[in-house]
Write a protein that holds these residues in place. Structure first.
Motif, PDB file in Angstrom:
ATOM      1  N   ASP A 104       0.863  -1.177   0.000  1.00 37.46           N
ATOM      2  CA  ASP A 104       0.000   0.000   0.000  1.00 37.46           C
ATOM      3  C   ASP A 104       0.904   1.234   0.000  1.00 37.46           C
ATOM      4  O   ASP A 104       1.646   1.464   0.959  1.00 37.46           O
ATOM      5  CB  ASP A 104      -0.898  -0.012   1.234  1.00 37.46           C
ATOM      6  N   CYS A 105       0.846   2.005  -1.066  1.00 40.56           N
ATOM      7  CA  CYS A 105       1.722   3.174  -1.175  1.00 40.56           C
ATOM      8  C   CYS A 105       1.294   4.317  -0.259  1.00 40.56           C
ATOM      9  O   CYS A 105       1.937   5.374  -0.249  1.00 40.56           O
ATOM     10  CB  CYS A 105       1.786   3.645  -2.631  1.00 40.56           C
ATOM     11  N   ASN A 106       0.215   4.122   0.504  1.00 39.80           N
ATOM     12  CA  ASN A 106      -0.149   5.109   1.519  1.00 39.80           C
ATOM     13  C   ASN A 106       0.677   4.937   2.791  1.00 39.80           C
ATOM     14  O   ASN A 106       0.611   5.767   3.689  1.00 39.80           O
ATOM     15  CB  ASN A 106      -1.642   5.001   1.862  1.00 39.80           C
ATOM     16  N   HIS A 110       6.580   3.484   2.344  1.00 39.21           N
ATOM     17  CA  HIS A 110       6.315   2.574   1.224  1.00 39.21           C
ATOM     18  C   HIS A 110       7.514   2.446   0.279  1.00 39.21           C
ATOM     19  O   HIS A 110       7.759   1.382  -0.282  1.00 39.21           O
ATOM     20  CB  HIS A 110       5.077   3.023   0.439  1.00 39.21           C
ATOM     21  N   LYS A 111       8.273   3.513   0.130  1.00 37.01           N
ATOM     22  CA  LYS A 111       9.426   3.448  -0.749  1.00 37.01           C
ATOM     23  C   LYS A 111      10.480   2.492  -0.180  1.00 37.01           C
ATOM     24  O   LYS A 111      11.075   1.691  -0.915  1.00 37.01           O
ATOM     25  CB  LYS A 111      10.032   4.841  -0.930  1.00 37.01           C
ATOM     26  N   PHE A 114       9.226  -1.053  -0.624  1.00 36.88           N
ATOM     27  CA  PHE A 114       9.382  -1.473  -2.017  1.00 36.88           C
ATOM     28  C   PHE A 114      10.830  -1.869  -2.290  1.00 36.88           C
ATOM     29  O   PHE A 114      11.108  -2.887  -2.936  1.00 36.88           O
ATOM     30  CB  PHE A 114       8.957  -0.332  -2.949  1.00 36.88           C
ATOM     31  N   GLY A 131       2.650  -2.193  -6.177  1.00 37.56           N
ATOM     32  CA  GLY A 131       2.276  -1.131  -5.257  1.00 37.56           C
ATOM     33  C   GLY A 131       0.943  -0.551  -5.706  1.00 37.56           C
ATOM     34  O   GLY A 131       0.758  -0.288  -6.891  1.00 37.56           O
ATOM     35  N   ALA A 134      -0.746   4.337  -5.905  1.00 39.82           N
ATOM     36  CA  ALA A 134       0.524   4.956  -6.285  1.00 39.82           C
ATOM     37  C   ALA A 134       0.364   6.217  -7.126  1.00 39.82           C
ATOM     38  O   ALA A 134       1.347   6.894  -7.420  1.00 39.82           O
ATOM     39  CB  ALA A 134       1.371   3.946  -7.068  1.00 39.82           C
ATOM     40  N   LYS A 137       1.673   9.757  -5.625  1.00 39.41           N
ATOM     41  CA  LYS A 137       2.909   9.766  -4.851  1.00 39.41           C
ATOM     42  C   LYS A 137       4.006  10.471  -5.642  1.00 39.41           C
ATOM     43  O   LYS A 137       4.337  10.068  -6.754  1.00 39.41           O
ATOM     44  CB  LYS A 137       3.346   8.340  -4.515  1.00 39.41           C
ATOM     45  N   TRP A 141       9.554   6.494  -9.676  1.00 38.78           N
ATOM     46  CA  TRP A 141       9.504   5.037  -9.661  1.00 38.78           C
ATOM     47  C   TRP A 141      10.559   4.425 -10.577  1.00 38.78           C
ATOM     48  O   TRP A 141      10.729   3.217 -10.613  1.00 38.78           O
ATOM     49  CB  TRP A 141       8.120   4.548 -10.081  1.00 38.78           C
TER      50      TRP A 141
END
Length: 204
Positions: A104-106, A110-111, A114, A131, A134, A137, A141
């Motif tokens: 979940d990129c929330n 999250h980075k 990943f 992800g 996204a 964000k 990427w």
């Protein structure tokens, strides 16, 4: 399935791609369980016979119980863990062997999650990392070598191979791209992944 529009469904896409890749250990990293996303992995696990682990960040055991109640009987198909997803993906003997990671990129980190997923999967047998949420964000990427898909609130997809990062080896490397097409009759959108081998130089 109830009422639907013509946009690709995020949960259906996640379920299909996990099942299509025969995922055996699916790890989901989030702060709050999204029922539709969790059920997507449950559906995939029924087809592959795989396991599902949900790593909840910043929560306590009471929140796990709330998540289980929201999922109803399907909660029995998921192993819930509270902890740092980035650390667990790198250090936990089981989780670092995941072949499908959903992030979940929330999540605030999250980075980092990943990046940990990319490293841990490439150090083992490889895997697929997705992800979601996204779209808005403001990060690049490109360093993760992802494909962005305009589905729902945005998906980023990256594949790693064992010991080789996100590509193949030598002359066996393949290039891939995602294609979004629209059925002119129904208006439905379809997403395809096209893979082709890297062309080799032909010597005279």
């Amino acid at each position: 399935m109830g009422k639907r529009d013509n946009k690709p469904d995020v949960a259906e896409f996640i379920s299909a791609i996990a099942a299509g890749n025969n995922a055996q250990l699916m790890v989901m990293a989030c702060s709050i369980v999204t029922v539709s996303t969790a059920l997507a992995l449950v559906a995939a696990a029924h087809q592959t016979g795989g396991r599902i682990v949900c790593i909840l960040s910043g929560l306590n055991n009471e929140n796990i119980q709330a998540s289980k109640e929201a999922l109803g009987p399907h909660a029995n198909c998921i192993e819930f863990v509270v902890g740092d997803a980035q650390k667990l993906l790198m250090d936990h003997e089981e989780y670092k062997c995941a072949d499908f990671v959903l992030i979940d990129c929330n999540l605030d980190d999250h980075k980092g999650v990943f990046r940990a997923a990319k490293e841990s999967t490439s150090n083992h047998r490889g895997g697929l990392i997705i992800g979601y949420n996204a779209l808005y964000k403001r990060i690049s990427w490109s360093e993760f070598k992802t494909h962005f898909l305009p589905i729902g609130e945005g998906l980023v997809v990256s594949r790693t191979t064992a010991y080789g990062g996100s590509g193949g080896r030598g002359g066996d490397r393949k290039r891939s791209r995602w294609v979004l097409t629209v059925d002119k009759c129904t208006g439905e959108e379809h997403v395809f992944r096209i893979t082709s081998p890297t062309q080799k130089e032909v010597k005279a």
